[in-house]
Write a protein that holds these residues in place. Structure first.
Motif, PDB file in Angstrom:
ATOM      1  N   ALA A  68      22.208 -52.074  27.677  1.00 45.86           N
ATOM      2  CA  ALA A  68      22.661 -51.571  26.326  1.00 45.86           C
ATOM      3  C   ALA A  68      21.808 -52.352  25.460  1.00 45.86           C
ATOM      4  CB  ALA A  68      23.888 -52.038  26.043  1.00 45.86           C
ATOM      5  N   SER A  69      21.645 -51.454  24.284  1.00 47.41           N
ATOM      6  CA  SER A  69      20.481 -51.939  23.111  1.00 47.41           C
ATOM      7  C   SER A  69      20.730 -53.191  22.314  1.00 47.41           C
ATOM      8  CB  SER A  69      20.409 -50.735  22.343  1.00 47.41           C
ATOM      9  OG  SER A  69      21.393 -50.056  21.896  1.00 47.41           O
ATOM     10  N   TRP A  77      25.607 -49.050  21.290  1.00 51.75           N
ATOM     11  CA  TRP A  77      25.695 -49.229  22.659  1.00 51.75           C
ATOM     12  C   TRP A  77      25.508 -51.010  23.006  1.00 51.75           C
ATOM     13  CZ3 TRP A  77      21.057 -47.565  26.258  1.00 51.75           C
ATOM     14  CH2 TRP A  77      21.519 -47.847  27.572  1.00 51.75           C
ATOM     15  N   SER A 109      26.859 -56.217  16.945  1.00 51.15           N
ATOM     16  CA  SER A 109      27.627 -55.143  16.769  1.00 51.15           C
ATOM     17  C   SER A 109      28.814 -55.843  15.983  1.00 51.15           C
ATOM     18  CB  SER A 109      28.116 -54.564  18.202  1.00 51.15           C
ATOM     19  OG  SER A 109      29.369 -53.686  17.772  1.00 51.15           O
ATOM     20  N   SER A 145      32.923 -44.147  19.158  1.00 52.64           N
ATOM     21  CA  SER A 145      31.657 -44.165  19.929  1.00 52.64           C
ATOM     22  C   SER A 145      30.827 -43.049  19.523  1.00 52.64           C
ATOM     23  CB  SER A 145      32.012 -44.099  21.338  1.00 52.64           C
ATOM     24  OG  SER A 145      30.615 -44.001  21.903  1.00 52.64           O
ATOM     25  N   ASP A 196      31.762 -46.503  15.198  1.00 55.06           N
ATOM     26  CA  ASP A 196      30.857 -46.480  16.550  1.00 55.06           C
ATOM     27  C   ASP A 196      30.407 -47.692  16.526  1.00 55.06           C
ATOM     28  OD1 ASP A 196      28.957 -46.351  18.333  1.00 55.06           O
ATOM     29  OD2 ASP A 196      27.636 -44.995  17.348  1.00 55.06           O
ATOM     30  N   GLY A 238      29.512 -51.300  28.404  1.00 55.27           N
ATOM     31  CA  GLY A 238      28.243 -50.731  28.104  1.00 55.27           C
ATOM     32  C   GLY A 238      27.126 -51.057  29.031  1.00 55.27           C
ATOM     33  N   GLN A 294      26.067 -54.464  24.992  1.00 61.33           N
ATOM     34  CA  GLN A 294      25.917 -55.347  26.241  1.00 61.33           C
ATOM     35  C   GLN A 294      27.307 -55.896  26.536  1.00 61.33           C
ATOM     36  OE1 GLN A 294      22.732 -57.932  25.428  1.00 61.33           O
ATOM     37  NE2 GLN A 294      21.206 -56.142  25.025  1.00 61.33           N
TER      38      GLN A 294
END
Length: 233
Positions: A197-198, A187, A204, A140, A184, A193, A189
């Protein structure tokens, strides 16, 4: 076709990684504590047949880890990718100074650090027989010591430790031809998170697979970001 094992695969990032791998044509070993309760994995199994195998695995239990290896060996004698994704982040007694609880902090470190290391140890022989074998230790941005903004003590400590594990493994496993990185995921969802989250799980996990599938030995020991970038330790 790659042979891939993903821990913590029943939800969130782990489930997203499973879906992406299956869509890419890989054979996936989806590991989680109670596969019989994982409705989405079961549905994927019905869709993809023998490309997906559900494996019981509790990363906090050494006996469960060993049993999972035996289960995987029923289908293959090698593994190309291991993604150590399973982790916890309890926020009540593991985050704020003044509210820390020894048992809670110890459990976070046990699940997030000790467990993944024992998983690597258990699957080492299968990975040695794989093709361009890669180990991804899910980290992370909160594991970056230089980037810490304080708080979230147990989780931050666990991810800083997993970064060190990845770095040390990259040295020790180089001779076996095994690539190791810390990742990582951003961030995301997920339940962990949160809805604010973004990025989405798809953003991701698709990015992570682009990084993972592009790795060579020159990348081993890296602290990577899902979008292809690098973190400062």
């Amino acid at each position: 076709m790659q042979k891939v094992l993903i821990t913590g695969s029943n939800r969130g990032i782990g489930l997203g990684l499973v879906k992406q791998a299956l869509a890419n044509g890989d054979m996936v070993f989806a590991a989680c504590r109670t596969p019989e309760d994982a409705a989405e994995l079961t549905a994927l199994g019905n869709q993809y047949g023998d490309k997906l195998h559900l494996i019981p695995l509790d990363v906090s239990d050494a006996v469960s880890i060993k049993a999972s290896v035996d289960a995987v060996k029923q289908y293959t004698d090698s593994l190309d990718v291991l993604i150590n994704n399973a982790a916890i982040n309890p926020r009540d007694k593991a985050s704020r100074l003044g509210n820390l609880d020894m048992d809670t902090v110890s459990r976070v470190l046990h699940v997030n650090v000790t467990g993944p290391m024992i998983v690597v140890q258990a699957y080492h022989d299968l990975l040695k027989k794989g093709s361009n074998s890669r180990i991804v230790m899910m980290s992370s941005g909160m594991g970056s010591i230089s980037g810490s903004s304080g708080g979230s003590y147990a989780y931050r400590m666990s991810k800083a430790a997993i970064n060190m594990a990845a770095q040390s493994l990259s040295v020790d496993l180089r001779g076996d031809g095994i690539i190791v990185i810390a990742m990582d995921p951003g961030w995301v969802q997920t339940d962990m998170g949160g809805p604010s989250a973004s990025i989405t799980v798809d953003t991701s996990t698709s990015g992570q697979w682009r990084v993972i599938n592009g790795l060579s030995m020159a990348d081993t020991g890296g602290y990577r970001i899902y979008d292809g970038g690098y973190h400062q330790w």
